[in-house]
Write an enzyme that holds these catalytic residues in place. Structure first.
Site, PDB file in Angstrom:
ATOM      1  N   ARG A   1     -20.728  36.175  38.632  1.00 30.51           N
ATOM      2  CA  ARG A   1     -21.111  34.879  38.075  1.00 30.51           C
ATOM      3  C   ARG A   1     -22.454  34.425  38.638  1.00 30.51           C
ATOM      4  NH1 ARG A   1     -17.555  29.239  38.079  1.00 30.51           N
ATOM      5  NH2 ARG A   1     -19.173  27.952  37.121  1.00 30.51           N
TER       6      ARG A   1
ATOM      7  N   ASN B   1     -12.638  33.148  30.157  1.00 25.41           N
ATOM      8  CA  ASN B   1     -13.879  32.963  29.398  1.00 25.41           C
ATOM      9  C   ASN B   1     -14.618  34.278  29.191  1.00 25.41           C
ATOM     10  OD1 ASN B   1     -13.988  30.145  28.852  1.00 25.41           O
ATOM     11  ND2 ASN B   1     -14.416  29.761  31.021  1.00 25.41           N
TER      12      ASN B   1
ATOM     13  N   CYS C   1      -8.528  26.183  26.111  1.00 21.69           N
ATOM     14  CA  CYS C   1      -9.626  25.594  26.877  1.00 21.69           C
ATOM     15  C   CYS C   1      -9.216  24.175  27.252  1.00 21.69           C
ATOM     16  CB  CYS C   1     -10.905  25.580  26.035  1.00 21.69           C
ATOM     17  SG  CYS C   1     -12.354  24.899  26.878  1.00 21.69           S
TER      18      CYS C   1
ATOM     19  N   HIS D   1     -16.353  26.116  23.539  1.00 20.41           N
ATOM     20  CA  HIS D   1     -17.556  25.648  24.243  1.00 20.41           C
ATOM     21  C   HIS D   1     -18.683  25.289  23.270  1.00 20.41           C
ATOM     22  CE1 HIS D   1     -16.389  27.393  28.439  1.00 20.41           C
ATOM     23  NE2 HIS D   1     -15.484  26.577  27.927  1.00 20.41           N
TER      24      HIS D   1
ATOM     25  N   TYR E   1     -20.839  21.210  26.917  1.00 18.03           N
ATOM     26  CA  TYR E   1     -21.561  22.468  26.753  1.00 18.03           C
ATOM     27  C   TYR E   1     -22.690  22.360  25.733  1.00 18.03           C
ATOM     28  CZ  TYR E   1     -18.087  24.865  29.574  1.00 18.03           C
ATOM     29  OH  TYR E   1     -17.294  25.264  30.613  1.00 18.03           O
TER      30      TYR E   1
END
Length: 424
Positions: free
Chosen positions: A90, A144, A164, A194, A244
């Site tokens: 990440r 995700n 989500c 998102h 988002y």
């Protein structure tokens, strides 16, 4: 009833366990199986899970294992919450896109594509093993990028629904502002994972009055501040975008911010170290307040309600209407039927059936269609590999779009993820 959690050593898990303890009448779990390859971490999280359930007088047993087949055997539902490559991957996803002037984020843009490429093959392998060990189990995907992963699972014929926490979080924020119970609000939540907007907020159910105009008139400033978007934008939209959308509506501003501060991955890694130290305390038998800063707020309520509805408990869970990721099947007429959308759906043991929605206008539909096309190309790249497929997905993404930029991002994505890409 047995619930298995793939990625059970996650610091999210106590949030889920807290929900299971509080909502035992909705989802009467008798066994919670936590699966994770990190033995020390799993033992720490599993110990806290047992103490949370014991404090609540919950009779479920907690088993911890690194053996997938043992974890999912006879499971009624399997929840996926894994992170391939961990926080280190990440951290890279949030860094190398910034070198090219693009948002560095784990689910959106180039970083999101990298996560999809790492994740989809692993999830599909896990799902095949789940199908052999527990052929009737539902798979609830919280991993995700949820939309792409759920599409991969459905295309492979798995009994899967994506989840989500954005919608349930907004529902609770709106309810607090309006001084009503969350269950009284029905969100006209439309888009892709998102990439969603609340086009209406109905009081009392799908046919109730739309209170969104009044909500924005009275509380628009608070909502905008929460989203870190201008109040004037919300007024002009007449809707509430998910946070988002800031990556699209304020891309350059976000890039400048991200370049000037430590990454979210570094922040989360620090939080996880603190949380795991707390979880190791044998006196702790509740989820700590610090967990709220980790993300995933209200995840437990959403996961419990969705799983209960899939397993036949919709009456006790409420109306059975939930915001989920599932097949489009004509819900948004400008998208292919096999696309995966995030909309309210009637959830039952037969699966998730999207409710009719008012088709979003061009301002929304154009962006939704563009990102849906990117997601289709991203899935092709994740399934079949190849530099050209990665390049095509990046070129199609609205946050990239230029061929020289797509070339540079493709090179960096492959270089930083080679160990996770079988074809690289």
């Amino acid at each position: 009833m047995k619930l298995a959690v793939v990625g059970g050593g996650s610091t999210y898990t106590p949030e889920l366990v807290d929900g299971l303890a509080r909502l035992r009448d909705v989802l009467p779990v008798t066994e919670l199986a936590l699966l994770d390859p990190a033995a020390d971490r799993l033992a720490t999280v599993g110990g806290l899970a047992r103490r949370i359930l014991a404090r609540a007088g919950h009779p479920a047993t907690v088993t911890c294992t690194s053996d997938l087949e043992a974890a999912v055997a006879d499971a009624d539902a399997v929840l996926l919450q894994l992170r391939v490559g961990g926080q280190a991957a990440r951290e890279r996803d949030e860094s190398w896109p910034l070198e090219c002037g693009c948002v560095g984020q784990e689910t959106t843009g180039a970083g999101g594509l990298a996560k999809a490429l790492r994740t989809v093959p692993v999830v599909l392998d896990l799902a095949e093993r789940v199908r052999r060990a527990a052929p009737d189990a539902w798979i609830v995907d919280f991993t995700n990028p949820v939309g792409i992963v759920t599409r991969a699972l459905l295309d492979a014929g798995h009994r899967a629904v994506g989840l989500c926490n954005v919608a349930v979080g907004l529902q609770r924020k709106f309810a607090a502002l309006l001084d009503v119970r969350p269950a009284e609000l029905h969100l006209e939540h439309v888009g892709l994972n998102h990439l969603t907007w609340e086009l209406g907020v109905r009081l009392g159910g799908p046919d109730g009055p739309d209170v969104l105009p009044g909500l924005l008139a009275e509380h628009g400033g608070a909502v905008a501040a929460d989203l870190r978007l201008p109040r004037a934008l919300l007024d002009r939209l007449g809707s509430v975008p998910s946070y988002y959308l800031r990556y699209f509506y304020a891309h350059d501003e976000v890039v400048a911010e991200l370049r000037g501060k430590p990454s979210r991955a570094a922040e989360v890694a620090g939080l996880e170290r603190e949380l795991l130290a707390m979880y190791a305390d044998p006196a702790l038998d509740t989820k700590p307040e610090l967990l709220a800063r980790r993300g995933g707020a209200h995840y437990s309520e959403a996961a419990v309600a969705l799983t209960a509805a899939l397993l036949g408990g919709a009456d006790s869970a409420g109306s059975g209407v939930q915001v989920v990721n599932t097949r489009n099947d004509g819900t948004l007429p400008f998208l292919p039927g096999d696309a995966v959308v995030e909309v309210p759906a009637e959830v039952s043991p037969a699966g998730a059936r999207p409710l009719p929605v008012t088709p979003p206008g061009p301002l929304y539909a154009g962006l939704i269609a563009a990102v849906a096309a990117y997601e289709e190309l991203a899935l092709e790249a994740a399934l079949h590999g190849g530099r050209d497929r990665v390049f095509a997905a990046l070129l199609a993404h609205p946050l990239v779009g230029q061929y020289t930029l797509a070339e540079r991002l493709t090179d960096r994505l492959i270089a930083h993820n080679r160990e996770h890409l079988a074809w690289a």
